[in-house]
Design an enzyme around this catalytic site. Structure first.
Site, short mmCIF file in Angstrom:
data_model
loop_
_atom_site.label_atom_id
_atom_site.label_comp_id
_atom_site.label_asym_id
_atom_site.label_seq_id
_atom_site.Cartn_x
_atom_site.Cartn_y
_atom_site.Cartn_z
N MET A 226 39.92 48.88 34.43
CA MET A 226 41.37 48.96 34.69
C MET A 226 41.71 50.38 35.15
SD MET A 226 44.45 47.75 32.16
CE MET A 226 44.52 49.15 31.07
N HIS A 227 42.34 50.49 36.31
CA HIS A 227 42.66 51.82 36.81
C HIS A 227 43.96 51.88 37.59
CE1 HIS A 227 40.98 49.81 40.31
NE2 HIS A 227 41.58 50.71 41.04
#
Ligand code: UD1
Length: 388
Positions: A226-227
């Site tokens: 997740m970024h």
């Protein structure tokens, strides 16, 4: 014919590798040779985000590195345009080829067209219709300017038609990411998922326990990436998702999270880092290499991600995928199209509900049309034909 192709950030590298190989294959056949120059804008520069992928995917060193590095979007795009203009003027290519939707893609397509050089876009026509996503702006600009729009699926071709793009600019060639997946699948299969996790665990996490190793071997593992700014730049959103992961997912099975540098920075800023590091079954890893993540994806009981490429890889591998976004530019990967992914946004109740559904699902691999591992060859052919 001289082609100058551009990469900038991690998701570009698996798209350029098969293209470079297809050019080499074409040149081996004799006949008109294609001269190729690879430009790396340097948006991603850490070894783990860049060099490791060049090595793993046998991408030759870039001929030119613009060294742009981190910065605001305007800084990245502006600096890239200034540096790339000099390269285009010196190299005088017939085509600039850009891939994906990162800042390098957009900056170099604008520069190419301003220098009157033809531009081809690999992975054209994807639309999330979410203008808060920087990638959507990059896609719209790049597609508006490009002379040759190489689409991964028919929905993307249709998006372009609806925007009034002339049919002769559109070529449905399939998904080049899957060329890389198919070329690397056998190598990934041979890897041991527990070794991957043990080697990549961040400092302070020790090594896997026997119970965790057994679970991972049995395919009882949740894999996470997740970024996106929409998930990690807001403390309430990031901590809400992390609480769910720590209290519920990690209670069911080991959760393995290959953390992007942006996410590490945000967890630290919001005071979430130490607790995450200390929690049993919550396994934080360095960014993983291509084969390592592919191998973990093959083992995963469930994938949780906001990445675009992973949605596609989960689709072909059949891994139940919770896409931590409210929309996707890759609808062909969704369950309603036969894929393995479902949109869950960043609402914990929705994530929880779909997590339970995903645990009850079997792997359901789906291969959308022309996701056959041969896209790069079709792209080279399309470029040759468009040059006649
Ligand atoms: C970029 C792409 C995104 C893609 C993602 C994959 C754009 C608009 N976004 O986002 O589409 O999904 O790459 O990784 O182009 N950093 C490092 N080392 C690096 C690179 C970045 O530490 O090698 C850190 C820096 O603090 C930087 C932050 O990560 O500020 C974000 O990097 P950036 O390239 O601006 O965007 P990504 O979030 O990686």
């Amino acid at each position: 014919m001289k082609i100058l192709s551009v990469v900038g950030a991690r998701p570009n590298f698996m798209k350029i590798a098969p293209f470079i190989r297809a050019i080499a294959d074409h040149n081996c056949l004799g006949g008109d040779q294609i001269e190729h120059v690879l430009v790396h804008t340097g948006q991603h520069y850490d070894d783990s985000m860049s060099k490791a992928f060049f090595k793993a995917l046998d991408i030759p060193d870039a001929d030119i590195n613009l060294g742009i590095g981190s910065g605001s979007h305007a800084e990245q795009v502006g600096k890239t345009m200034i540096a790339f203009e000099k390269v285009v003027r010196k190299e005088k290519p017939d085509w600039v080829v850009v891939v994906g939707d990162v800042n390098a893609t957009c900056a170099c397509s604008i520069t190419a067209k301003k220098e009157h050089v033809k531009c081809a876009h690999i992975e054209a026509g994807l639309r999330s219709r979410d203008m808060d996503m920087p990638e959507e702006i990059n896609r719209l600009v790049t597609d508006r300017l490009s002379d040759l729009l190489l689409t991964p699926d028919r929905l993307s071709s249709e998006n372009l038609r609806q925007e009034g793009v002339a049919e002769k600019r559109i070529r449905f060639v399939g998904n080049i990411m899957i060329d890389t997946l198919e070329a690397q699948r056998a190598k990934a299969e041979k890897l041991n998922p527990c070794d991957i996790v043990n080697n990549a665990l961040l400092e302070g996490q020790g090594v896997l326990t026997e119970k965790q190793s057994a679970a991972i071997h049995a395919g009882q593992v949740a894999v996470m990436t997740m970024h996106r700014p929409s998930n990690v730049d807001d403390k309430a959103i990031l901590s809400g998702i992390m609480d769910f992961l720590m209290n519920e997912v990690a209670a069911d099975m080991p959760l393995v999270w290959a953390v992007h540098p942006r996410t590490v920075k945000q967890m630290q800023t919001f005071g979430l880092w130490d607790k995450a590091l200390a929690l049993q079954n919550f396994l934080l890893l360095q960014p993983l290499g291509y084969h390592d993540l592919l191998r973990l994806n093959m083992s995963a009981r469930v994938m949780l991600t906001d990445s675009g490429g992973l949605q596609e890889e989960c689709c072909v591998l059949g891994t139940p995928c919770l896409t931590l976004r409210w929309n996707t530019e890759r609808p062909v990967t969704l369950r309603e199209h036969g894929g393995a992914s479902v949109l869950v946004g960043n609402n914990v109740e929705k994530i929880r509900a779909e997590y339970r559904v995903a645990l009850a699902m079997d792997r359901q691999p789906l291969r959308p049309e022309l996701w056959d591992g041969n896209t790069a060859g079709r792209i080279v052919e399309a470029l040759l034909r468009a040059s006649c």
